[in-house]
Write a protein that holds these residues in place. Structure first.
Motif, PDB file in Angstrom:
ATOM      1  N   GLN A 170     -73.747  17.187  43.345  1.00 29.36           N
ATOM      2  CA  GLN A 170     -72.721  17.971  42.650  1.00 29.36           C
ATOM      3  C   GLN A 170     -73.083  17.932  41.174  1.00 29.36           C
ATOM      4  O   GLN A 170     -74.074  17.295  40.793  1.00 29.36           O
ATOM      5  CB  GLN A 170     -71.327  17.384  42.906  1.00 29.36           C
ATOM      6  N   ASP A 171     -72.339  18.638  40.353  1.00 31.98           N
ATOM      7  CA  ASP A 171     -72.604  18.570  38.915  1.00 31.98           C
ATOM      8  C   ASP A 171     -72.515  17.107  38.482  1.00 31.98           C
ATOM      9  O   ASP A 171     -71.503  16.431  38.733  1.00 31.98           O
ATOM     10  CB  ASP A 171     -71.595  19.411  38.143  1.00 31.98           C
ATOM     11  N   THR A 172     -73.566  16.621  37.858  1.00 29.97           N
ATOM     12  CA  THR A 172     -73.709  15.184  37.618  1.00 29.97           C
ATOM     13  C   THR A 172     -74.162  14.902  36.196  1.00 29.97           C
ATOM     14  O   THR A 172     -75.014  15.604  35.652  1.00 29.97           O
ATOM     15  CB  THR A 172     -74.730  14.577  38.611  1.00 29.97           C
ATOM     16  N   LEU A 173     -73.572  13.874  35.602  1.00 32.32           N
ATOM     17  CA  LEU A 173     -73.947  13.414  34.268  1.00 32.32           C
ATOM     18  C   LEU A 173     -74.594  12.041  34.405  1.00 32.32           C
ATOM     19  O   LEU A 173     -74.000  11.121  34.981  1.00 32.32           O
ATOM     20  CB  LEU A 173     -72.718  13.342  33.365  1.00 32.32           C
ATOM     21  N   ILE A 174     -75.808  11.910  33.898  1.00 31.76           N
ATOM     22  CA  ILE A 174     -76.594  10.683  34.041  1.00 31.76           C
ATOM     23  C   ILE A 174     -77.056  10.193  32.673  1.00 31.76           C
ATOM     24  O   ILE A 174     -77.527  10.981  31.856  1.00 31.76           O
ATOM     25  CB  ILE A 174     -77.816  10.915  34.951  1.00 31.76           C
ATOM     26  N   MET A 175     -76.920   8.889  32.467  1.00 31.74           N
ATOM     27  CA  MET A 175     -77.497   8.261  31.286  1.00 31.74           C
ATOM     28  C   MET A 175     -78.738   7.486  31.728  1.00 31.74           C
ATOM     29  O   MET A 175     -78.657   6.621  32.601  1.00 31.74           O
ATOM     30  CB  MET A 175     -76.515   7.310  30.614  1.00 31.74           C
ATOM     31  N   SER A 176     -79.883   7.819  31.148  1.00 30.25           N
ATOM     32  CA  SER A 176     -81.141   7.140  31.461  1.00 30.25           C
ATOM     33  C   SER A 176     -81.452   6.140  30.356  1.00 30.25           C
ATOM     34  O   SER A 176     -81.349   6.456  29.168  1.00 30.25           O
ATOM     35  CB  SER A 176     -82.284   8.151  31.578  1.00 30.25           C
ATOM     36  N   VAL A 177     -81.829   4.926  30.769  1.00 26.12           N
ATOM     37  CA  VAL A 177     -82.192   3.872  29.822  1.00 26.12           C
ATOM     38  C   VAL A 177     -83.692   3.657  29.953  1.00 26.12           C
ATOM     39  O   VAL A 177     -84.180   3.298  31.025  1.00 26.12           O
ATOM     40  CB  VAL A 177     -81.429   2.565  30.107  1.00 26.12           C
ATOM     41  N   SER A 178     -84.422   3.868  28.882  1.00 21.09           N
ATOM     42  CA  SER A 178     -85.878   3.885  28.949  1.00 21.09           C
ATOM     43  C   SER A 178     -86.469   2.508  29.272  1.00 21.09           C
ATOM     44  O   SER A 178     -85.891   1.464  28.943  1.00 21.09           O
ATOM     45  CB  SER A 178     -86.480   4.391  27.636  1.00 21.09           C
ATOM     46  N   LYS A 179     -87.611   2.544  29.905  1.00 19.42           N
ATOM     47  CA  LYS A 179     -88.351   1.326  30.229  1.00 19.42           C
ATOM     48  C   LYS A 179     -88.685   0.547  28.959  1.00 19.42           C
ATOM     49  O   LYS A 179     -88.600  -0.686  28.925  1.00 19.42           O
ATOM     50  CB  LYS A 179     -89.632   1.715  30.971  1.00 19.42           C
ATOM     51  N   GLU A 180     -89.069   1.271  27.895  1.00 20.45           N
ATOM     52  CA  GLU A 180     -89.416   0.618  26.639  1.00 20.45           C
ATOM     53  C   GLU A 180     -88.224  -0.148  26.074  1.00 20.45           C
ATOM     54  O   GLU A 180     -88.376  -1.270  25.557  1.00 20.45           O
ATOM     55  CB  GLU A 180     -89.886   1.660  25.619  1.00 20.45           C
ATOM     56  N   ALA A 181     -87.024   0.452  26.174  1.00 25.50           N
ATOM     57  CA  ALA A 181     -85.827  -0.224  25.661  1.00 25.50           C
ATOM     58  C   ALA A 181     -85.533  -1.490  26.451  1.00 25.50           C
ATOM     59  O   ALA A 181     -85.142  -2.514  25.878  1.00 25.50           O
ATOM     60  CB  ALA A 181     -84.630   0.727  25.721  1.00 25.50           C
ATOM     61  N   ILE A 182     -85.721  -1.432  27.779  1.00 28.48           N
ATOM     62  CA  ILE A 182     -85.470  -2.600  28.619  1.00 28.48           C
ATOM     63  C   ILE A 182     -86.478  -3.704  28.323  1.00 28.48           C
ATOM     64  O   ILE A 182     -86.112  -4.879  28.163  1.00 28.48           O
ATOM     65  CB  ILE A 182     -85.515  -2.215  30.108  1.00 28.48           C
ATOM     66  N   TYR A 183     -87.759  -3.354  28.230  1.00 30.70           N
ATOM     67  CA  TYR A 183     -88.775  -4.361  27.947  1.00 30.70           C
ATOM     68  C   TYR A 183     -88.553  -4.997  26.573  1.00 30.70           C
ATOM     69  O   TYR A 183     -88.734  -6.205  26.386  1.00 30.70           O
ATOM     70  CB  TYR A 183     -90.174  -3.729  28.015  1.00 30.70           C
ATOM     71  N   SER A 184     -88.162  -4.174  25.610  1.00 30.29           N
ATOM     72  CA  SER A 184     -87.886  -4.679  24.274  1.00 30.29           C
ATOM     73  C   SER A 184     -86.720  -5.646  24.297  1.00 30.29           C
ATOM     74  O   SER A 184     -86.739  -6.691  23.622  1.00 30.29           O
ATOM     75  CB  SER A 184     -87.591  -3.510  23.327  1.00 30.29           C
TER      76      SER A 184
END
Length: 232
Positions: free
Chosen positions: A104-118
């Motif tokens: 359905q119409d969906t809103l997603i927030m993506s958290v980058s791999k670089e941010a997680i590793y940092s």
């Protein structure tokens, strides 16, 4: 489609992984966040693509599935608001193993791999939170394997209907209404059932006076008797 302006910190405060973070800590992670909107049927990611982020569903519904060369699909998981996916894949050198599609119409927030590793490097304790999230995903997979191996189709369907029902002894449940979040065909695939078998079992339960069916609403007329029926 990208969403230019959004309050990443506010949304991060709702992600279990970042519970207890201070504003300054959330600011640090927010720099690696991206908000995207998907219309129904849009692909969030494809199996075989490089995984460079994990994703948190703000609103809507995402289907994780595998597809055969003949076009057959097996739904592995349904991800709704407040849930995330691709945490484990993000740490592997391998590409995405699953397709992800908006139902359905969906809103997603993506958290980058670089941010997680940092963040792991900056705050070693954060890695324990990541391990906890991956372990929860692994536990769900083990429970799925157990149900497919030890339960018949009737038991799996009844278990799905009762998944949010508290069957504590002595408590008057009354009639419980279960709203199916997606089509019956998608849920059938999630439970490793054919759509025909799924419908046949629903109508059998209805003929036994255990449920009432009204399109995507299932009324559980006697949840405890329904639970016992699944053990026959």
């Amino acid at each position: 489609m990208l969403t230019e302006c959004f309050d990443a910190q506010r949304h991060l405060s709702n992600v279990p992984l970042f519970n207890g973070y201070s504003q300054s800590e959330r600011e640090h992670v927010a720099r690696g966040c991206q908000m995207r909107r998907f219309s129904r049927g849009d692909m969030v990611c494809w199996a075989g693509e490089h995984c460079d982020a994990f994703h948190f569903v703000i609103s809507g519904q995402v289907k994780l599935y595998v597809a055969s060369s003949t076009g057959m699909e097996k739904v592995v998981e349904l991800i709704g608001p407040g849930q995330s996916f691709a945490e484990a894949t993000m740490f592997l050198p391998d590409p995405h193993l699953l397709n992800a599609q908006a139902l359905q119409d969906t809103l997603i927030m993506s958290v980058s791999k670089e941010a997680i590793y940092s963040e792991i490097q900056r705050n070693p304790g954060f890695s324990l939170r990541m391990l906890s999230g991956v372990s929860t995903w692994f536990k769900r997979l083990l429970m799925d394997v157990e149900s497919y191996s030890l339960q018949n189709g009737m038991q799996r369907l009844i278990g799905y209907l009762l998944r949010d029902v508290n069957l504590e002894h002595g408590r008057d449940l009354g009639v419980v209404t279960v709203a199916l979040p997606v089509s019956k065909a998608v849920i059938a695939s999630r439970l490793s059932l054919t759509p025909e078998y799924f419908s046949r079992v629903l109508h059998q339960l209805e003929s036994e006076g255990l449920i009432e069916i009204k399109r995507r609403e299932i009324r559980l007329l006697d949840a405890r008797r329904l639970a016992r029926y699944g053990t026959h």
